[in-house]
Design an enzyme around this catalytic site. Sequence first.
Site, short mmCIF file in Angstrom:
data_model
loop_
_atom_site.label_atom_id
_atom_site.label_comp_id
_atom_site.label_asym_id
_atom_site.label_seq_id
_atom_site.Cartn_x
_atom_site.Cartn_y
_atom_site.Cartn_z
N TYR A 75 0.86 -1.19 0.00
CA TYR A 75 0.00 0.00 0.00
C TYR A 75 0.89 1.23 0.00
O TYR A 75 1.86 1.29 0.75
CB TYR A 75 -0.90 -0.01 1.25
N ASP A 84 9.29 2.64 -0.44
CA ASP A 84 8.30 3.33 0.38
C ASP A 84 8.54 2.88 1.82
O ASP A 84 8.11 1.80 2.23
CB ASP A 84 6.90 2.98 -0.11
N LYS A 109 4.68 8.36 8.90
CA LYS A 109 4.24 7.68 10.12
C LYS A 109 5.13 7.93 11.35
O LYS A 109 5.02 8.97 11.98
CB LYS A 109 4.07 6.19 9.86
#
Length: 437
Positions: free
Chosen positions: A147, A242, A270
């Site tokens: 994702y 990522d 994050k």
Amino acid sequence: MSSLTASELAAALAARAAAVIPGGVNSGQRRVPGLEELVITATSGATFTDAEGRVYTDYHAAFGPPLLGHNDPDVDAAVAATGRSVDLMGVGVTPVEIELAERLVEAVPSVEKVLLTATGTEATFHALRVARTVTGRRHVIKFQGCYHGWHDAVAMNVISPAEKVGSKDPLSAGILPEVLDATIVVPFNDADAVERALSEHDVAAIILEPIPHNIGAVLPVPGFLERLRSLATEHGTVLVFDEVITGFRHGLGGYQAVCGVTPDLTTLGKAMANGWPVSALGGKAELMDLFSTTPGRPAFFAGTFNGHPATTAAALATVEKLRREPVHEHVFRLGERARTGLEALYARLGVPAVVSGFGSVFVTYFLEGPVVSYDDLLRNDVDLFVGYRRELMREGIFELPLNLKRSHVSYAHTDDDVDRLLEATEVAVTRYLGTRA
Ligand code: PLP
């Protein structure tokens, strides 16, 4: 007037939310079946409290940000202090942005220059945009199970049903077919499939989570990341790691510093600011200098909240704490204790399980191993995976009751927490299996 009970109060809040917020939550990922009335009123360290006053030990950790624990005092103090002295100006740069960029360039192997933005989605969006800019090519390669946020080029093929694996599985309606067509989805850990896609299409970028944590923790097989690196170089394709989850959480230098493979571009987010909204895109100077932050350069880059001083200060305070204190040592040790404890537990209970993870991340798949690609995860016993986590809530422990979601330990978790996790998991699994015997 009769006073409401705690649970009536919680239900009333959830009803108010549902009346004015579509679905009652502000992210599709927060709508969890069975938890429609979950209203959170407080977070602290390794715990959160709901509107009924119940306190849970939190292993969901908001999908990963609070690596130091919720409401870390050093990070929150930095936000408050910076907020008092400078807020958003929308012109020029502030000292805190410069300092954070310097720290990132020092720490992350691929990062020669770095731009700040607010979310992981923005970071991966800009990574693909600049890859297309530099190569003039159309396609990107992503992997089934990874994702990278909600923008059109990548919002597909994450937790796909079996019948969709091998074809396009968009997360949303409203994506132009041309955009879907330009993304090639291949199985993780299958470098031959990547090589075929590279020779059959004009590929601008390969984007991946170096450990696909959006499906728990599928570890890269030895040589896979190295082979991607050499294929990308050979084909003139931009390799994007990522590291929105793996960055900071698995080490200050990201997973790339652990595995020794250096991508061309890296996205971070994050855990970078321990829960404050900051993300980054960094990489080779020759790529980063193509953004319009340098006058006349072709890849447009903007964002009202980019480099917001208060949230940038949160990131800087997080980086400093990661350097100063044995955060990684602590979370890696507890993560390892959780994984080995769970493995022993399932062996003792005779429940087929694969306990996976890395560092502070752990997940139990209920299937016979090995787990190498998404296809293997189709064998997961979803009912048990979700069911025991619902039972865990009755024991005061929160692991997100959604299929394949990983759990995290933070610097605020303790050995006692892990002991309780192991005891409670035994109770929860046994009770759940009892209900379907
Ligand atoms: N990349 C990865 C690996 C993610 O896990 C996520 C979010 O879960 C994103 C990108 C998107 O980040 P955000 O939700 O901050 O836009």
